[in-house]
Design a protein around this motif. Structure first.
Motif, PDB file in Angstrom:
ATOM      1  N   ASN A  64     -22.465  -4.153   0.306  1.00 22.52           N
ATOM      2  CA  ASN A  64     -21.923  -2.986  -0.401  1.00 22.52           C
ATOM      3  C   ASN A  64     -22.968  -1.915  -0.676  1.00 22.52           C
ATOM      4  N   TRP A  65     -24.123  -2.032  -0.016  1.00 20.40           N
ATOM      5  CA  TRP A  65     -25.176  -1.033  -0.167  1.00 20.40           C
ATOM      6  C   TRP A  65     -25.556  -0.444   1.190  1.00 20.40           C
ATOM      7  N   PHE A  66     -26.064   0.775   1.165  1.00 20.87           N
ATOM      8  CA  PHE A  66     -26.695   1.325   2.352  1.00 20.87           C
ATOM      9  C   PHE A  66     -28.086   0.703   2.459  1.00 20.87           C
ATOM     10  N   HIS A  67     -28.472   0.313   3.658  1.00 21.05           N
ATOM     11  CA  HIS A  67     -29.759  -0.335   3.887  1.00 21.05           C
ATOM     12  C   HIS A  67     -30.762   0.667   4.449  1.00 21.05           C
ATOM     13  N   GLY A  68     -32.023   0.469   4.099  1.00 19.61           N
ATOM     14  CA  GLY A  68     -33.090   1.306   4.635  1.00 19.61           C
ATOM     15  C   GLY A  68     -33.605   0.738   5.942  1.00 19.61           C
ATOM     16  N   ARG A  69     -34.715   1.263   6.394  1.00 16.73           N
ATOM     17  CA  ARG A  69     -35.351   0.755   7.614  1.00 16.73           C
ATOM     18  C   ARG A  69     -35.881  -0.651   7.373  1.00 16.73           C
ATOM     19  N   PRO A  70     -36.005  -1.456   8.421  1.00 12.52           N
ATOM     20  CA  PRO A  70     -36.672  -2.752   8.251  1.00 12.52           C
ATOM     21  C   PRO A  70     -38.102  -2.521   7.757  1.00 12.52           C
ATOM     22  N   SER A  71     -38.609  -3.471   6.995  1.00  8.34           N
ATOM     23  CA  SER A  71     -39.964  -3.361   6.472  1.00  8.34           C
ATOM     24  C   SER A  71     -40.771  -4.583   6.888  1.00  8.34           C
ATOM     25  N   ALA A  72     -41.999  -4.342   7.368  1.00  8.89           N
ATOM     26  CA  ALA A  72     -42.850  -5.439   7.840  1.00  8.89           C
ATOM     27  C   ALA A  72     -43.919  -5.822   6.820  1.00  8.89           C
ATOM     28  N   THR A  73     -43.796  -5.339   5.577  1.00  6.75           N
ATOM     29  CA  THR A  73     -44.811  -5.673   4.584  1.00  6.75           C
ATOM     30  C   THR A  73     -44.749  -7.160   4.229  1.00  6.75           C
ATOM     31  N   THR A  74     -45.893  -7.681   3.796  1.00 12.87           N
ATOM     32  CA  THR A  74     -46.006  -9.107   3.474  1.00 12.87           C
ATOM     33  C   THR A  74     -46.620  -9.299   2.094  1.00 12.87           C
ATOM     34  N   ASP A  75     -46.646 -10.563   1.656  1.00 11.54           N
ATOM     35  CA  ASP A  75     -47.296 -10.929   0.406  1.00 11.54           C
ATOM     36  C   ASP A  75     -47.929 -12.300   0.602  1.00 11.54           C
ATOM     37  N   THR A  76     -48.763 -12.692  -0.313  1.00 13.82           N
ATOM     38  CA  THR A  76     -49.422 -13.997  -0.222  1.00 13.82           C
ATOM     39  C   THR A  76     -48.406 -15.115  -0.405  1.00 13.82           C
ATOM     40  N   ASP A  77     -48.484 -16.117   0.440  1.00 16.63           N
ATOM     41  CA  ASP A  77     -47.609 -17.280   0.347  1.00 16.63           C
ATOM     42  C   ASP A  77     -47.922 -18.021  -0.957  1.00 16.63           C
TER      43      ASP A  77
ATOM     44  N   ASP B 179     -33.795   3.936  13.899  1.00 16.68           N
ATOM     45  CA  ASP B 179     -34.514   3.642  12.656  1.00 16.68           C
ATOM     46  C   ASP B 179     -33.909   2.480  11.872  1.00 16.68           C
ATOM     47  N   LEU B 180     -32.781   1.937  12.301  1.00 12.10           N
ATOM     48  CA  LEU B 180     -32.223   0.758  11.646  1.00 12.10           C
ATOM     49  C   LEU B 180     -32.791  -0.544  12.218  1.00 12.10           C
ATOM     50  N   VAL B 181     -33.539  -0.429  13.317  1.00  5.87           N
ATOM     51  CA  VAL B 181     -34.131  -1.638  13.905  1.00  5.87           C
ATOM     52  C   VAL B 181     -35.648  -1.552  14.048  1.00  5.87           C
ATOM     53  N   THR B 182     -36.228  -0.394  13.734  1.00  6.44           N
ATOM     54  CA  THR B 182     -37.685  -0.248  13.843  1.00  6.44           C
ATOM     55  C   THR B 182     -38.287  -0.010  12.462  1.00  6.44           C
ATOM     56  N   THR B 183     -39.467  -0.585  12.243  1.00 10.58           N
ATOM     57  CA  THR B 183     -40.143  -0.405  10.962  1.00 10.58           C
ATOM     58  C   THR B 183     -41.005   0.861  10.995  1.00 10.58           C
ATOM     59  N   SER B 184     -41.298   1.363   9.818  1.00 15.22           N
ATOM     60  CA  SER B 184     -42.203   2.505   9.734  1.00 15.22           C
ATOM     61  C   SER B 184     -43.635   1.995   9.613  1.00 15.22           C
ATOM     62  N   ALA B 185     -44.596   2.881   9.750  1.00 11.89           N
ATOM     63  CA  ALA B 185     -46.001   2.486   9.670  1.00 11.89           C
ATOM     64  C   ALA B 185     -46.370   1.982   8.287  1.00 11.89           C
ATOM     65  N   SER B 186     -45.706   2.496   7.257  1.00 13.15           N
ATOM     66  CA  SER B 186     -46.035   2.092   5.887  1.00 13.15           C
ATOM     67  C   SER B 186     -45.230   0.879   5.439  1.00 13.15           C
ATOM     68  N   GLY B 187     -44.038   0.706   5.998  1.00 12.66           N
ATOM     69  CA  GLY B 187     -43.144  -0.347   5.528  1.00 12.66           C
ATOM     70  C   GLY B 187     -42.437   0.028   4.241  1.00 12.66           C
ATOM     71  N   LEU B 188     -42.642   1.261   3.776  1.00 10.10           N
ATOM     72  CA  LEU B 188     -42.091   1.696   2.490  1.00 10.10           C
ATOM     73  C   LEU B 188     -41.219   2.943   2.628  1.00 10.10           C
ATOM     74  N   ASP B 189     -40.804   3.277   3.834  1.00  7.10           N
ATOM     75  CA  ASP B 189     -40.055   4.509   4.081  1.00  7.10           C
ATOM     76  C   ASP B 189     -38.787   4.539   3.219  1.00  7.10           C
ATOM     77  N   PRO B 190     -38.637   5.552   2.355  1.00  6.91           N
ATOM     78  CA  PRO B 190     -37.461   5.621   1.485  1.00  6.91           C
ATOM     79  C   PRO B 190     -36.247   6.263   2.138  1.00  6.91           C
ATOM     80  N   ASP B 191     -36.442   6.850   3.326  1.00  9.07           N
ATOM     81  CA  ASP B 191     -35.383   7.629   3.961  1.00  9.07           C
ATOM     82  C   ASP B 191     -34.925   7.022   5.277  1.00  9.07           C
ATOM     83  N   ILE B 192     -33.693   7.352   5.639  1.00  3.30           N
ATOM     84  CA  ILE B 192     -33.168   7.027   6.960  1.00  3.30           C
ATOM     85  C   ILE B 192     -32.564   8.300   7.545  1.00  3.30           C
ATOM     86  N   SER B 193     -32.308   8.269   8.823  1.00  6.46           N
ATOM     87  CA  SER B 193     -31.700   9.435   9.465  1.00  6.46           C
ATOM     88  C   SER B 193     -30.233   9.535   9.064  1.00  6.46           C
ATOM     89  N   PRO B 194     -29.651  10.735   9.136  1.00  2.89           N
ATOM     90  CA  PRO B 194     -28.220  10.864   8.865  1.00  2.89           C
ATOM     91  C   PRO B 194     -27.385   9.940   9.746  1.00  2.89           C
TER      92      PRO B 194
END
Length: 201
Positions: A64-77, A129-144
């Motif tokens: 029920n939400w609009f999804h952003g771009r995939p994100s490749a960011t990680t965190d410590t296991d 842009d729904l299947v590719t990540t951005s360089a930052s992994g934090l992109d807040p926008d998507i294309s129309p």
């Protein structure tokens, strides 16, 4: 000897005051006066609480939400500090996956995501842009196109007319700056907030 040292010390003190104190304070004051919203992080509030920034994406996953771009960011296991685990939109660890175009892991992930999206909205091309990540992994926008692609799923999940949700997307498209700079885009957090307001309106 003192006459040779004094000019150097005087210059260090003067430049420290000028570039380390006066200039930063002047820029801070100028930014607060002209662009206070941007200078304070472009924060977004809802019901009096800060819920995010228009500059940093968030991980929306529900139907029920609009999804952003995939994100490749990680965190410590948490189970092994020598390893990392996927942590989409981790603002403390901005970055891309560094996988090249011939990477099997990347090809498999993009193929899987594209197939899932194609099944969600048959007959409509999947926006890149729904299947590719951005360089930052934090992109807040998507294309129309990416936002409009998701309209049928969101409308169905929210039990709303597609035309109403599509118009909401159209209303949240930000055009090029001065008609020239950048690309039209939709801020996902702001769109989802408007969607919530629409559903409860």
């Amino acid at each position: 000897m003192l006459q040779h040292i004094r000019p150097a010390v005087t210059m260090i003190v003067a430049m420290t005051i000028l570039t380390g104190i006066a200039y930063p304070l002047a820029m801070f004051g100028l930014a607060q006066g002209i662009f206070p919203h941007q200078a304070n992080g472009s924060l977004i509030e809802h019901d009096g609480k800060v819920i995010g920034s228009s500059l940093i994406g968030q991980n929306f996953t529900g139907e029920n939400w609009f999804h952003g771009r995939p994100s490749a960011t990680t965190d410590t296991d948490p189970n092994d500090s020598t390893k990392t685990v996927p942590a989409p939109y981790n603002a403390a660890n901005s970055g891309g996956s560094n996988l090249g175009p011939t990477s099997k892991a990347l090809v498999d992930r993009v193929t899987e995501d594209a197939n899932k999206l194609a099944a969600e909205n048959p007959g409509t091309p999947v926006p890149m842009d729904l299947v590719t990540t951005s360089a930052s992994g934090l992109d807040p926008d998507i294309s129309p196109a990416a936002a409009l692609f998701q309209v049928p799923r969101v409308a169905k999940a929210r039990n709303l007319p597609e035309a109403k949700v599509r118009q909401l997307v159209q209303d949240h498209i930000t055009g090029r700056l001065a008609g020239l700079i950048g690309e039209p885009h939709v801020n996902v957090l702001e769109l989802n907030l408007a969607l919530d307001a629409l559903a409860h309106g």
